[in-house]
Design a protein around this motif. Structure first.
Motif, short mmCIF file in Angstrom:
data_model
loop_
_atom_site.label_atom_id
_atom_site.label_comp_id
_atom_site.label_asym_id
_atom_site.label_seq_id
_atom_site.Cartn_x
_atom_site.Cartn_y
_atom_site.Cartn_z
N LEU A 277 0.83 -1.21 0.00
CA LEU A 277 0.00 0.00 0.00
C LEU A 277 0.86 1.26 0.00
CD1 LEU A 277 -2.74 -0.94 2.61
CD2 LEU A 277 -3.08 -0.66 0.15
N PHE A 278 1.99 1.22 0.70
CA PHE A 278 2.76 2.42 0.95
C PHE A 278 4.08 2.50 0.18
CE2 PHE A 278 0.37 1.27 4.79
CZ PHE A 278 -0.48 2.36 4.88
N ARG A 279 4.64 1.35 -0.18
CA ARG A 279 5.95 1.36 -0.86
C ARG A 279 6.15 0.05 -1.60
NH1 ARG A 279 6.35 0.80 4.46
NH2 ARG A 279 6.52 3.06 4.68
N HIS A 280 7.24 -0.01 -2.36
CA HIS A 280 7.59 -1.25 -3.05
C HIS A 280 8.25 -2.19 -2.04
CE1 HIS A 280 6.65 0.45 -6.93
NE2 HIS A 280 7.48 1.47 -6.72
N PRO A 281 7.71 -3.39 -1.85
CA PRO A 281 8.30 -4.33 -0.89
C PRO A 281 9.76 -4.63 -1.24
CG PRO A 281 6.12 -5.07 -1.54
CD PRO A 281 6.47 -3.93 -2.44
N LEU A 282 10.65 -4.47 -0.25
CA LEU A 282 12.08 -4.71 -0.40
C LEU A 282 12.69 -3.86 -1.51
CD1 LEU A 282 12.15 -8.62 -0.04
CD2 LEU A 282 12.51 -6.88 1.74
N GLY A 283 11.98 -2.76 -1.89
CA GLY A 283 12.49 -1.87 -2.93
C GLY A 283 12.33 -2.41 -4.33
N ILE A 284 11.68 -3.57 -4.48
CA ILE A 284 11.49 -4.18 -5.79
C ILE A 284 10.23 -3.61 -6.43
CG2 ILE A 284 11.19 -6.35 -7.05
CD1 ILE A 284 12.49 -7.78 -4.65
N ARG A 285 10.34 -3.06 -7.62
CA ARG A 285 9.20 -2.41 -8.28
C ARG A 285 8.27 -3.45 -8.90
NH1 ARG A 285 9.32 2.95 -8.85
NH2 ARG A 285 11.22 4.03 -8.20
N ILE A 286 7.58 -4.17 -8.04
CA ILE A 286 6.60 -5.15 -8.48
C ILE A 286 5.34 -4.40 -8.91
CG2 ILE A 286 5.25 -7.16 -7.74
CD1 ILE A 286 7.40 -7.64 -5.61
N PRO A 287 4.71 -4.82 -10.02
CA PRO A 287 3.49 -4.14 -10.46
C PRO A 287 2.43 -4.12 -9.35
CG PRO A 287 4.30 -5.59 -12.17
CD PRO A 287 5.13 -5.88 -10.96
N HIS A 288 1.67 -3.02 -9.33
CA HIS A 288 0.57 -2.85 -8.38
C HIS A 288 1.05 -2.82 -6.93
CE1 HIS A 288 -2.14 -3.39 -11.74
NE2 HIS A 288 -1.59 -4.58 -12.00
N THR A 289 2.24 -2.30 -6.71
CA THR A 289 2.71 -2.03 -5.35
C THR A 289 2.96 -0.53 -5.22
OG1 THR A 289 5.01 -2.45 -5.96
CG2 THR A 289 3.75 -4.32 -5.09
N ALA A 290 3.25 -0.07 -3.99
CA ALA A 290 3.34 1.37 -3.71
C ALA A 290 2.09 2.07 -4.25
CB ALA A 290 4.60 1.97 -4.31
N ILE A 291 0.94 1.50 -3.89
CA ILE A 291 -0.33 1.94 -4.47
C ILE A 291 -0.64 3.40 -4.14
CG2 ILE A 291 -2.83 1.56 -4.40
CD1 ILE A 291 -2.20 -1.42 -3.94
N ILE A 292 -0.48 3.77 -2.88
CA ILE A 292 -0.84 5.15 -2.48
C ILE A 292 0.04 6.19 -3.15
CG2 ILE A 292 -0.90 6.73 -0.50
CD1 ILE A 292 -1.95 4.42 1.18
#
Length: 418
Positions: free
Chosen positions: A68-83
């Protein structure tokens, strides 16, 4: 929100993250240890399955919350860091949501109706502390305005208003109407009687003055007896005349006095000569320096009075305003129709504001959020709701472990039945 509250929320969020992380570490350790000894005892398999499912649930919910808030582990996975990535779209949706659900006419109208605005305001106004507080603020506000205005401008306005009021007001007709009212009916005769009584008393009180005046007006060689005779003649003649006028309502002199009084009142109301004389008198009065000095001193007195009363919490002006405020509150409480009108005014005003500015408020909310930095926006939201979201990770760990235990139990039961 104050800085202290923000720091408290940050501290609480960090604590919940550590708790959820520690729980994940715990089930991961249990899974690793139990998986190494699973072949030695059947019950270890139950522990291993439970820990494995709990670990998977914890990791899955950590991913969901973090995404919701950031890319998990800094990995730019699609549909992450939504907000952060969808901040503008969220801003538009939030603005529309607020307008539709909080700023609709019906919602606001229902809220004002539930508040019983008129009764609530009236009850609040009738409390002495509230009425006194309002009166103090009004007094301070009125006194404060005296510092904002130019004294000369105010004095000029007062002078112009006074001059205009005097110039445009015809006092003669007013005085004429007042005299007509005072002398109407029997009161006219009473006034004549009163005037005759006054004249008779003046005649008595002026006895010595009249006698001296007669002596001065007669030749020096007149005998005193003749002076006294003339004096008595004058006094008796005037006294008889006054008495005759007083007892005879049809006496010619009395009739003439009444006619003169009526004519005077008529002239006051309708005579152009009186109007011209009045205008000339008013012009002389307004052009006199004392008139200007009066208007100037009037504002100075008002200003000093206001400033003095501002510093007195129990001044006459404050008490007067306080009484007005409290009486207004009691009037509302005692008049249901007035209270209903206030409710209606509040409802109509709120509906008008929502119709006129509801969309602008929604746009303002959306524009404000759009202007926020994406990372800062994400952090703000996480600080506000992040603590509750960490419970999702904790619950995911526990629920995942229970489901893992249930699945392993069912699998073991089926294996035994076969």
């Amino acid at each position: 929100m104050s800085l202290t509250m923000i720091n408290d929320k940050k501290t609480e969020l960090a604590r919940m993250k550590r708790l959820a992380g520690a729980l994940l570490l715990l089930v991961s350790t249990v899974y690793l240890v139990s998986s190494m000894f699973e072949q030695y005892s059947p019950w270890v398999g139950f522990v291993s399955a439970t820990a494995e499912a709990a670990m998977i649930g914890a990791i899955a919910d950590w991913f969901a919350v973090t995404a919701l808030f950031r890319h998990p582990l800094g990995i730019r996975i699609p549909h992450t860091a939504i907000i952060p990535s969808r901040k503008d779209a969220i801003a538009d949706q939030f603005g529309t949501f607020v307008q539709s659900n909080f700023l609709s006419e019906q919602v606001i109208s229902d809220r004002i109706h539930d508040m019983q605005l008129g009764h609530t305001i009236a009850t609040w106004l009738t409390k002495p502390d509230n009425a006194h507080s309002i009166a103090e603020q009004i007094t301070i506000g009125i006194a404060g305005m005296t510092h904002l205005v130019n004294d000369k401008d105010i004095q000029r306005v007062i002078e112009q208003r006074v001059a205009k009021g005097i110039s445009e007001t015809s006092f003669s007709p007013i005085i004429g109407e007042l005299l007509c009212f005072v002398t109407s009916g029997k009161r006219q005769q009473d006034i004549i009687d009163g005037a005759i009584d006054i004249a008779s008393r003046l005649l008595e009180d002026s006895d010595t003055d009249i006698r001296n005046q007669v002596s001065q007006e007669t030749p020096w060689w007149f005998p005193n007896t003749l002076d006294r005779s003339i004096y008595r003649k004058i006094i008796r003649s005037v006294s008889r005349s006054l008495y005759s006028i007083q007892v005879d309502v049809r006496h010619p002199a009395r009739v003439r006095l009444i006619d003169m009084l009526n004519q005077f009142m008529h002239d006051l109301k309708y005579s152009e000569d009186f109007a011209k004389k009045e205008a000339a008198i008013k012009q002389d009065l307004l052009s006199h320096p004392s008139a200007s000095q009066f208007t100037q001193s009037l504002w100075d007195d008002i200003k000093q009075s206001l400033l003095k009363q501002k510093d007195q919490s129990d001044s006459e002006l404050t008490r007067a305003i306080e009484d007005v405020v409290a009486n207004f509150g009691h009037a509302i409480l005692e008049d249901p129709v007035l209270a209903e009108k206030i409710d209606s005014w509040g409802d109509n005003a709120a509906r008008y504001l929502i119709r006129s500015y509801g969309e602008e408020i929604s746009d303002l909310i959306a524009r404000t959020i759009k202007n926020w930095d994406p990372v800062a926006t994400s952090e703000r939201i996480e600080i506000q709701i992040g603590r509750d979201l960490q419970f999702i990770r904790i619950n995911g760990t526990l629920v995942g472990g229970l489901i893992g235990l249930l699945i392993h139990s069912v699998h073991h039961l089926l294996a035994m039945l076969n």
